[in-house]
Design an enzyme around this catalytic site. Structure first.
Site, PDB file in Angstrom:
ATOM      1  N   ALA A   8       0.853  -1.045   0.294  1.00  0.00           N
ATOM      2  CA  ALA A   8      -0.146   0.010   0.024  1.00  0.00           C
ATOM      3  C   ALA A   8       0.879   1.220   0.067  1.00  0.00           C
ATOM      4  O   ALA A   8       2.115   1.168   0.456  1.00  0.00           O
ATOM      5  CB  ALA A   8      -0.995   0.071   1.299  1.00  0.00           C
ATOM      6  N   GLY A  45       0.673  -4.836   0.893  1.00  0.00           N
ATOM      7  CA  GLY A  45      -0.572  -4.884   0.091  1.00  0.00           C
ATOM      8  C   GLY A  45      -0.516  -5.740  -1.035  1.00  0.00           C
ATOM      9  O   GLY A  45      -1.441  -6.214  -1.812  1.00  0.00           O
ATOM     10  N   GLU A  75      -0.596  -9.236  -0.599  1.00  0.00           N
ATOM     11  CA  GLU A  75      -2.103  -9.412  -0.079  1.00  0.00           C
ATOM     12  C   GLU A  75      -2.934  -9.393  -1.373  1.00  0.00           C
ATOM     13  O   GLU A  75      -3.949 -10.458  -1.409  1.00  0.00           O
ATOM     14  CB  GLU A  75      -2.564  -8.360   1.035  1.00  0.00           C
ATOM     15  CG  GLU A  75      -1.969  -8.371   2.251  1.00  0.00           C
ATOM     16  CD  GLU A  75      -2.337  -7.606   3.164  1.00  0.00           C
ATOM     17  OE1 GLU A  75      -2.022  -6.259   3.041  1.00  0.00           O
ATOM     18  OE2 GLU A  75      -2.990  -7.647   4.107  1.00  0.00           O
ATOM     19  N   GLU A 104       4.620  -5.536   7.449  1.00  0.00           N
ATOM     20  CA  GLU A 104       3.884  -4.194   8.061  1.00  0.00           C
ATOM     21  C   GLU A 104       4.384  -4.014   9.330  1.00  0.00           C
ATOM     22  O   GLU A 104       4.329  -2.803  10.117  1.00  0.00           O
ATOM     23  CB  GLU A 104       2.535  -4.594   8.127  1.00  0.00           C
ATOM     24  CG  GLU A 104       1.786  -4.338   6.741  1.00  0.00           C
ATOM     25  CD  GLU A 104       1.643  -5.374   5.909  1.00  0.00           C
ATOM     26  OE1 GLU A 104       2.406  -6.481   6.095  1.00  0.00           O
ATOM     27  OE2 GLU A 104       1.019  -5.260   4.842  1.00  0.00           O
TER      28      GLU A 104
END
Ligand code: COA
Length: 260
Positions: A66, A112, A115, A135
Site C-alpha cells: 500500500a 498490500g 495481499e 507491516e
C-alpha cells in the site's frame, strides 16, 4: 473510467491488468485501488473476458505494498476505513470473482502487494521475485486480508513467523510453502501464466465459477462448505455447459462451452 495507474489489455479473452506506477514500485494508492475496483467489477459480466491476469509494470516489482505516503498521518478510524474499503472493494471482489484470476508476481510483492496476489485464485512467480508482509516493521499489521489468507495458504506457524519477523521469502521458498503454484523464469512468466489460464478457459466456465465459490466456502466464516459444494454441484446440472460437456464426452468430440 480512464485509467492512469493501470494498463489494461484484452488478448484472446484474457484481461491483462498491469499495475503501472513503476517509479513507486507499483505501490497501491487510493487512485490505483479505485481503478482496480472499476476494472475488476466491470470484468465480471463482460463476455469478452474469460479470465484475468494481474501483474506489475517493469522488472522490479509486482506491487511493493500500500502507498505508505498516503496513510502516514492516519488515525485509528481512518486506518479502519482504509482496510475495510480496500478489502470490500478490491480484495474480496477478486477472491469472489466467478472467472479465474491469476497473479503473475514479477518482482517484489510486499504488504498490500502480496495481499493482492493472495486474493487471486492462483499465483505464479518469477524466479527472482521476493514476497513478504513487512507491516510490523512500520508499526502496523497487514490490513488487506494478509493475516487470514497467508495463514490459509501456508499454515499458522509459517504465517506467524513471516508476519512477526517481517522477513521476505524468495520464489523457491514461496513455492515450497504453497504460497505460489509455480516459479518460472522472468521472461517466461506471462506466457506461462497465459498457458495456465488458457487451459482453465477450455473447461466449462460455468463449472469453474461453481468450483471457485465452493472452494472459497472452505474458509468462509459461518458457511458450511460441504453444503455449498452440494448446492453448486446441483447448479451445474441445470447448465448448458453440463449438457454440452457430457454430450461431447459421449460423442468423443471436444466440448464447446458457452458458460451458461
Ligand atoms: N509506498 C509508497 N512508496 C513506495 C513504496 C510503498 N509501499 N514502496 C516503494 N516506494 C517508493 C519509494 O519511496 C521510492 O520512491 P522515491 O524514488 O520517490 O523516493 C521508490 O518507490 C523506489 O523505492 P526504493 O525504496 O528507493 O527502492 P529500493 O530498491 O531501495 O527498495 C523495497 C525496494 C521494496 C525494499 C523498498 O521500496 C521497500 O521496503 N518498500 C516498502 C515495502 C513495504 O513496507 N510495504 C508494505 C507497506 S504497508
Amino acid at each position: 473510467m480512464n485509467y492512469s495507474n493501470l494498463l489494461i489489455e484484452n488478448r484472446e479473452r484474457i484481461l491483462y491488468i498491469t499495475i503501472n506506477r513503476e517509479s513507486k514500485l507499483n505501490a497501491l494508492n487510493k487512485a490505483t485501488l479505485a481503478e482496480l475496483h472499476d476494472v475488476i467489477t466491470g470484468s465480471v459480466h463482460d463476455d469478452e473476458v474469460g479470465g484475468l491476469i494481474i501483474t506489475g509494470a517493469g522488472q522490479k516489482a509486482f506491487v511493493a505494498g500500500a502507498d505508505i505516503s498516503e496513510f502516514a498521518d492516519f488515525n485509528a478510524d481512518e486506518g479502519r476505513e482504509l482496510a475495510r474499503e480496500g478489502q470490500i472493494k478490491v480484495f474480496d471482489v477478486i477472491q469472489n470473482h466467478s472467472k479465474p484470476v491469476i497473479a503473475a508476481i514479477n518482482g517484489f510483492a510486499l504488504g498490500g502487494g502480496l495481499e493482492l496476489a493472495m486474493a487471486c485464485h492462483i499465483r505464479v512467480a518469477a524466479s527472482g521475485a521476493k514476497m513478504g508482509l513487512p507491516e510490523v516493521s512500520l508499526g502496523l499489521i497487514p490490513g488487506y486480508g494478509g493475516t487470514q489468507r497467508l495463514t490459509e495458504l501456508i499454515g499458522k506457524g509459517r504465517a506467524m513467523e513471516m508476519i512477526m519477523t517481517a522477513d521476505m521469502i524468495n520464489a523457491e521458498d514461496a513455492y515450497r510453502t504453497g504460497l505460489v503454484n509455480h516459479v518460472f523464469e522472468a521472461d517466461d512468466l506471462l506466457t506461462k501464466a497465459a498457458e495456465l489460464m488458457k487451459k482453465i478457459m477450455t473447461r466449462s466456465p460455468f463449472a469453474v465459477g461453481c468450483a471457485i465459490r465452493a472452494i472459497n466456502a472452505a474458509s468462509a466464516d459461518g458457511i458450511n462448505g460441504y453444503e455449498t459444494e452440494i448446492s453448486e454441484f446441483s447448479n451445474c446440472f441445470g447448465s448448458e455447459d453440463f449438457r454440452e460437456g457430457v454430450a461431447a464426452f459421449l460423442g468423443k468430440r471436444k466440448a464447446e462451452f458457452t458458460g451458461r
